[in-house]
Motif scaffolding. Structure first.
Motif, mmCIF file in Angstrom:
data_model
loop_
_atom_site.group_PDB
_atom_site.id
_atom_site.type_symbol
_atom_site.label_atom_id
_atom_site.label_comp_id
_atom_site.label_asym_id
_atom_site.label_seq_id
_atom_site.Cartn_x
_atom_site.Cartn_y
_atom_site.Cartn_z
ATOM 1 N N ARG A 152 0.998 -1.205 0.037
ATOM 2 C CA ARG A 152 0.316 0.194 -0.006
ATOM 3 C C ARG A 152 0.621 1.438 0.094
ATOM 4 N N GLY A 153 0.440 1.816 -1.091
ATOM 5 C CA GLY A 153 1.269 3.575 -0.988
ATOM 6 C C GLY A 153 2.668 3.143 -1.853
ATOM 7 N N GLU A 154 2.917 2.553 -2.741
ATOM 8 C CA GLU A 154 4.352 2.304 -2.852
ATOM 9 C C GLU A 154 4.216 2.810 -4.004
ATOM 10 N N ILE A 155 5.637 3.112 -4.873
ATOM 11 C CA ILE A 155 4.885 3.220 -6.031
ATOM 12 C C ILE A 155 6.262 1.909 -6.557
ATOM 13 N N LEU A 156 5.395 1.754 -7.690
ATOM 14 C CA LEU A 156 6.540 -0.519 -8.388
ATOM 15 C C LEU A 156 6.325 -0.345 -9.610
ATOM 16 N N GLY A 157 7.996 0.248 -9.729
ATOM 17 C CA GLY A 157 8.079 0.125 -11.477
ATOM 18 C C GLY A 157 8.516 -1.175 -11.801
ATOM 19 N N PHE A 158 7.552 -1.452 -12.713
ATOM 20 C CA PHE A 158 7.917 -3.181 -13.795
ATOM 21 C C PHE A 158 8.200 -3.222 -14.157
ATOM 22 N N VAL A 159 9.915 -3.811 -14.898
ATOM 23 C CA VAL A 159 10.440 -3.491 -15.943
ATOM 24 C C VAL A 159 10.859 -4.545 -16.412
ATOM 25 N N GLY A 160 11.365 -5.155 -17.650
ATOM 26 C CA GLY A 160 12.143 -5.984 -18.444
ATOM 27 C C GLY A 160 11.991 -5.735 -20.130
ATOM 28 N N ALA A 161 12.624 -6.878 -20.006
ATOM 29 C CA ALA A 161 12.604 -6.558 -22.309
ATOM 30 C C ALA A 161 11.419 -6.649 -22.440
ATOM 31 N N SER A 162 11.945 -6.185 -23.713
ATOM 32 C CA SER A 162 10.182 -6.005 -24.593
ATOM 33 C C SER A 162 10.151 -7.521 -25.335
ATOM 34 N N GLY A 163 8.443 -7.343 -24.986
ATOM 35 C CA GLY A 163 7.691 -8.416 -25.348
ATOM 36 C C GLY A 163 8.331 -9.783 -24.254
ATOM 37 N N GLY A 164 8.502 -9.251 -23.442
ATOM 38 C CA GLY A 164 8.817 -9.860 -22.362
ATOM 39 C C GLY A 164 7.483 -10.651 -21.618
ATOM 40 N N GLY A 165 5.880 -10.052 -21.272
ATOM 41 C CA GLY A 165 5.267 -9.984 -20.370
ATOM 42 C C GLY A 165 4.885 -9.063 -19.757
ATOM 43 N N LYS A 166 5.741 -7.968 -19.401
ATOM 44 C CA LYS A 166 5.297 -6.415 -18.917
ATOM 45 C C LYS A 166 3.181 -5.979 -18.727
ATOM 46 N N LYS A 193 3.069 13.243 -6.732
ATOM 47 C CA LYS A 193 1.859 14.290 -6.403
ATOM 48 C C LYS A 193 0.586 13.364 -5.785
ATOM 49 N N LEU A 194 0.738 13.529 -7.223
ATOM 50 C CA LEU A 194 -1.444 12.340 -6.443
ATOM 51 C C LEU A 194 -0.944 10.972 -6.065
ATOM 52 N N ARG A 195 0.481 10.358 -5.436
ATOM 53 C CA ARG A 195 0.248 9.060 -4.989
ATOM 54 C C ARG A 195 0.010 10.163 -3.713
ATOM 55 N N ASP A 196 1.453 11.197 -3.041
ATOM 56 C CA ASP A 196 1.218 11.713 -1.764
ATOM 57 C C ASP A 196 -0.428 12.214 -1.178
ATOM 58 N N THR A 197 -0.794 13.172 -2.238
ATOM 59 C CA THR A 197 -2.441 13.451 -2.230
ATOM 60 C C THR A 197 -3.393 12.939 -2.121
ATOM 61 N N MET A 198 -2.923 11.422 -3.042
ATOM 62 C CA MET A 198 -4.731 11.033 -3.044
ATOM 63 C C MET A 198 -4.894 9.543 -2.069
ATOM 64 N N GLY A 199 -3.104 9.074 -1.521
ATOM 65 C CA GLY A 199 -2.853 8.104 -0.814
ATOM 66 C C GLY A 199 -3.329 6.618 -1.768
ATOM 67 N N LEU A 200 -2.398 6.960 -3.285
ATOM 68 C CA LEU A 200 -2.364 5.949 -3.900
ATOM 69 C C LEU A 200 -1.281 5.182 -3.678
ATOM 70 N N THR A 201 -1.864 3.906 -4.520
ATOM 71 C CA THR A 201 -0.416 2.543 -5.028
ATOM 72 C C THR A 201 -0.634 3.253 -6.303
#
Length: 271
Positions: free
Chosen positions: A45-59, A202-210
């Motif tokens: 909850r509340g984190e910004i998770l970046g999901f990365v990988g090679a192109s066409g890898g299934g992200k 900013k939106l994550r911090d103000t709106m409490g987003l994940t």
């Protein structure tokens, strides 16, 4: 008395550690081609998770599977503790209303104005008077940095950055708890991309987003994400902070985060 005063801090700590999205042992295949195999990933909850990988890898495949747009062959996906694979229709709708999605290229409806695009989720899930929907949509337009004059424009009249912001406003239409972003800065110039990254924080911090963000943008990963998960060999190779990525000796991770393009990024100046 002291115990009572400490209680809110304990609750806050537990909320930060709360898993709002859990992907466990998920396999996705198209015919004989397996794209994801026994993949597991938790989002707090509340984190910004970046999901990365090679192109066409299934992200994007994983993102679509989480959203229920692509079927999994096996495994479990829990959102807010609900096993969406076993949920009934009412439970699925309740979960869906807490999710906001910005698809690649914005995916705005070309025949609808910005205001009408933002109102699409409201019309689908809520029964509200038109005047109230107009007011709510205008609030979202302002929230993402567009002007009231932009409300009446069609997607063809918008710049690339404005399209992303309008699509983001639509993703925020129902005040979601989790925001899914699929390559949000793709196609933007560096200045627009940086502004969009700042807006997400900013939106994550103000709106409490994940925030669950599929991206290949190194700048976004360095400046925006609390954690990064790397997809490789059909599963999550490694997950952790940017510092963890920079220390990794996993060949793809090392090449991506410490390769020629990454050398221009000064980690210390970005924190």
């Amino acid at each position: 008395m002291a115990a009572v005063e400490k209680q809110p801090e304990t609750q806050e700590g537990s909320q930060k550690d709360e898993t709002v999205l859990s992907v466990h042992d998920v396999t996705v295949a198209f015919g004989d081609r397996t794209v994801l195999e026994h993949l597991s990933l938790d989002v707090k909850r509340g984190e910004i998770l970046g999901f990365v990988g090679a192109s066409g890898g299934g992200k994007s495949v994983l993102l679509r599977t989480i959203l229920g747009l692509t079927e999994k062959r096996s495994g479990t996906i829990r959102i807010f503790g609900v096993d969406v694979g076993k949920a009934n229709d009412a439970e699925k709708v309740a979960v869906d209303m807490r999710l906001g999605v910005l698809f690649q290229q914005g995916a705005l409806f070309s025949a609808l104005t910005v205001l009408e695009n933002i109102q699409v989720p409201m019309r689908e899930y809520l029964d509200l008077p038109k005047k109230l929907m107009d007011e709510l949509a205008l609030l979202k337009i302002e929230l993402v940095g567009l002007s009231a004059d932009d409300a009446a424009k069609f997607p063809s009249e918008l710049s690339g950055g404005m399209i992303k912001r309008a699509a983001l406003a639509r993703a925020l239409a129902l005040d979601p708890d989790i925001l899914f972003l699929d390559e949000p800065t793709s196609g933007l110039d560096p200045i627009s991309a940086a502004e969009f990254d700042e807006l997400v924080i900013k939106l994550r911090d103000t709106m409490g987003l994940t925030v669950y963000m599929v991206t290949h943008d190194l700048d976004s990963l360095f400046t925006t994400c609390d954690r990064v998960a790397v997809l490789g060999n059909k599963k999550v190779l490694i997950e952790g902070t940017i510092e963890d990525m920079l220390k990794s000796e996993e060949p793809w991770v090392k090449a991506y985060f410490r390769g020629k393009r990454a050398r221009q990024l000064d980690l210390e100046s970005r924190h």
